[in-house]
Design an enzyme around this catalytic site. Structure first.
Site, short mmCIF file in Angstrom:
data_model
loop_
_atom_site.label_atom_id
_atom_site.label_comp_id
_atom_site.label_asym_id
_atom_site.label_seq_id
_atom_site.Cartn_x
_atom_site.Cartn_y
_atom_site.Cartn_z
N GLU A 1 1.00 -1.29 0.06
CA GLU A 1 0.09 0.06 -0.03
C GLU A 1 0.95 1.27 0.02
O GLU A 1 0.77 1.95 1.01
CB GLU A 1 -1.06 -0.01 1.23
CG GLU A 1 -1.90 -1.12 1.34
CD GLU A 1 -2.91 -1.05 2.44
OE1 GLU A 1 -2.70 -0.30 3.24
OE2 GLU A 1 -3.90 -1.71 2.21
N GLU B 1 -5.46 -8.56 0.65
CA GLU B 1 -6.04 -8.21 2.06
C GLU B 1 -7.79 -7.86 1.89
O GLU B 1 -7.98 -7.26 0.81
CB GLU B 1 -5.38 -6.77 2.51
CG GLU B 1 -3.97 -7.13 3.35
CD GLU B 1 -3.68 -5.66 4.02
OE1 GLU B 1 -4.58 -5.29 4.43
OE2 GLU B 1 -2.56 -5.68 4.15
C1 FCB Z 1 -4.37 -2.26 5.85
C2 FCB Z 1 -3.03 -2.70 6.19
C3 FCB Z 1 -3.06 -3.77 7.14
C4 FCB Z 1 -4.05 -3.47 8.51
C5 FCB Z 1 -5.73 -3.37 7.40
C6 FCB Z 1 -6.77 -3.36 8.25
O1 FCB Z 1 -4.37 -1.16 5.02
O2 FCB Z 1 -2.18 -3.02 5.26
O3 FCB Z 1 -1.82 -3.66 7.84
O4 FCB Z 1 -3.99 -2.23 9.02
O5 FCB Z 1 -5.38 -2.31 6.48
#
Ligand code: FCB
Length: 449
Positions: free
Chosen positions: A166, A352
């Site tokens: 990110e 994620e």
């Molecule tokens: C993302 C992050 C991870 C965690 C999630 C909830 O942006 O990469 O580390 O904080 O959100």
């Protein structure tokens, strides 16, 4: 609807980040990271919490591995702590740090869980931040050298490599909003950070291609926020387009097209970072896959009060919300199909996706987190829809394996499939973890069940 089956060989995984789980912040030769510094500054983290201990994964990794096996994970993505390997960011290598990941990788392989490795999930060595960190160009070589060291030690056994997690959040939350380490609030620096992250990514790919076996796959993880206008007006559509620019296109366009979006260059005007000859070519290094993180959408309205962006976010009252964000499953499908149409990545992983809701342990030591199960079911249904229309989606990694230190929120936000009692470090597989295990076993699920 009938049973939703996923393609043969679909990779079911979970993902974690070093700082959020490892603890052992100053053990075995590890140097301090910007997060170790940040959490010690008053007022930065809720209740003044730190991840000095976190969930003590550095010492309990074998127990955690057994839990991964219990869930039946096919893959596990973890991040490497740069200051554990290079306490000063460059120079002296801490072999004990490399040994830790070496053991982890061997043990994962022994259990038939494919290791995916993330090189940078936000814990920059403090010594490098002291010289300006991602805001200065020296960081590009420092990062490539770190990548080389890790690849030389673990490259023979890890088939999937990710450069950064990110970059947008690193730039925005860390250097413009000041909510994450290093806690700066400087738009100029934030844009330079974004550019240097991308150039470092491209240069590290060149290094990794030299060091890794031909079969290794290399990619980057981006958090993509599908953006929608609040009202069906030209003004709001333009507002949504601008937000899409800063959140998504500012990273996607250089990575996939070798150019920054013209409207963003114009919008940022004099503060747009300096681009040196060859930078865009470096950034555009071919990717074997892209990892996409999906949590939320952004509904935007025109708002001349907001500096530069002139847009602000609207939270629809009819929507469902978690403790942190709006819950909007169709955004998963919209995001996947849009990325495919506009950028044609060779392979895509959801790297994620997950939710924090209030989880409690019941009298019988069970965590009945039905809302997380519903969240998973609704989002996986959208993932499946995207596969049906041809998105080359190869796997899904749930955020996250176990409850952990959620950055500025400290331990209040629980995203895990496994519950952790932060006092005793006891782990309990939540109902969602069991549900996910079943999905993995059946390679799909019945959306009605
Ligand atoms: C993302 C992050 C991870 C965690 C999630 C909830 O942006 O990469 O580390 O904080 O959100």
């Amino acid at each position: 609807m009938t049973f939703l089956r996923f393609p043969e060989g679909f990779v079911w995984g979970a993902i974690t980040a070093a700082y959020q789980i490892e603890g052992a912040w100053n053990e075995d030769g590890k140097g301090p990271s910007i997060w170790d510094t940040f959490v010690r500054q008053p007022g930065r983290i809720e209740r003044g919490e730190t991840a000095d201990v976190a969930v003590d994964h550095y010492h309990r990794w074998l127990e955690d591995l057994a839990l991964m096996q219990e869930l039946g994970l096919k893959a596990y993505c973890f991040s490497i702590s740069w200051p554990r390997i290079l306490p000063q960011g460059i120079g002296q290598v801490n072999l004990t740090g490399l040994d830790f990941y070496d053991r982890l990788v061997d043990s994962l392989l022994a259990k038939n869980i494919t290791p995916h490795v993330m090189l940078y999930h936000w814990d920059l060595p403090q010594a490098l931040q002291d010289r300006g960190g991602w805001g200065e160009r020296f960081i590009i070589d420092a990062y490539s050298e770190y990548a080389r060291i890790v690849a030389q030690r673990l490259g023979d056994r890890i088939p999937f490599w990710v450069t950064h997690n990110e970059p947008m959040v690193i730039s925005l939350a860390g250097n413009f909003l000041g909510e994450h380490a290093p806690g700066l609030q400087d738009p100029l620096v934030a844009l330079r950070v974004a550019h240097h992250l991308l150039v470092a990514h491209g240069q590290a790919i060149q290094v990794l291609r030299l060091e890794l076996p031909k079969t290794a796959k290399i990619g980057i993880i981006l958090n993509i926020t599908p953006t929608y206008p609040a009202n069906d007006t030209e003004e709001d559509r333009q507002a949504a387009r601008r937000y899409d620019g800063v959140a998504n296109r500012l990273f996607l366009d250089p990575l996939f097209r070798g150019e920054y979006p013209a409207d963003m260059i114009e919008m940022f005007g004099p503060i747009f970072p300096e681009i040196q000859p060859g930078d865009l070519q470096t950034i555009r290094a071919p990717l074997d896959f892209v990892g996409l993180n999906y949590y939320m959408r952004a509904v935007m309205r025109n708002d001349p009060e907001v500096m530069i962006l002139q847009a602000s976010q609207v939270y629809p009252s009819e929507s469902e919300y978690s403790q942190m964000w709006e819950i909007y499953p169709p955004g998963m499908y919209d995001m996947l199909t849009r990325i495919q149409a506009d950028y044609h990545p060779k392979e895509v992983y959801i790297t994620e996706n997950g939710v924090c809701v209030t989880d409690g342990v019941d009298f019988d030591e069970r965590v009945r987190d039905e809302r997380r199960i519903r969240y998973l079911r609704d989002h996986l249904a959208q993932v499946q829809r995207a596969i049906q229309v041809g998105v080359p989606l190869k796997g899904y990694f749930h955020w996250t394996l176990m409850d952990n230190f959620e950055w500025a929120f400290g331990y209040r936000m629980r995203f895990g499939l496994i519950y952790v009692d932060f006092t005793t470090q006891k782990r309990i597989v939540k109902d969602s973890g069991r549900w996910y295990a079943q999905v993995i076993r059946n390679n799909g699920f019945d959306p009605k069940a």
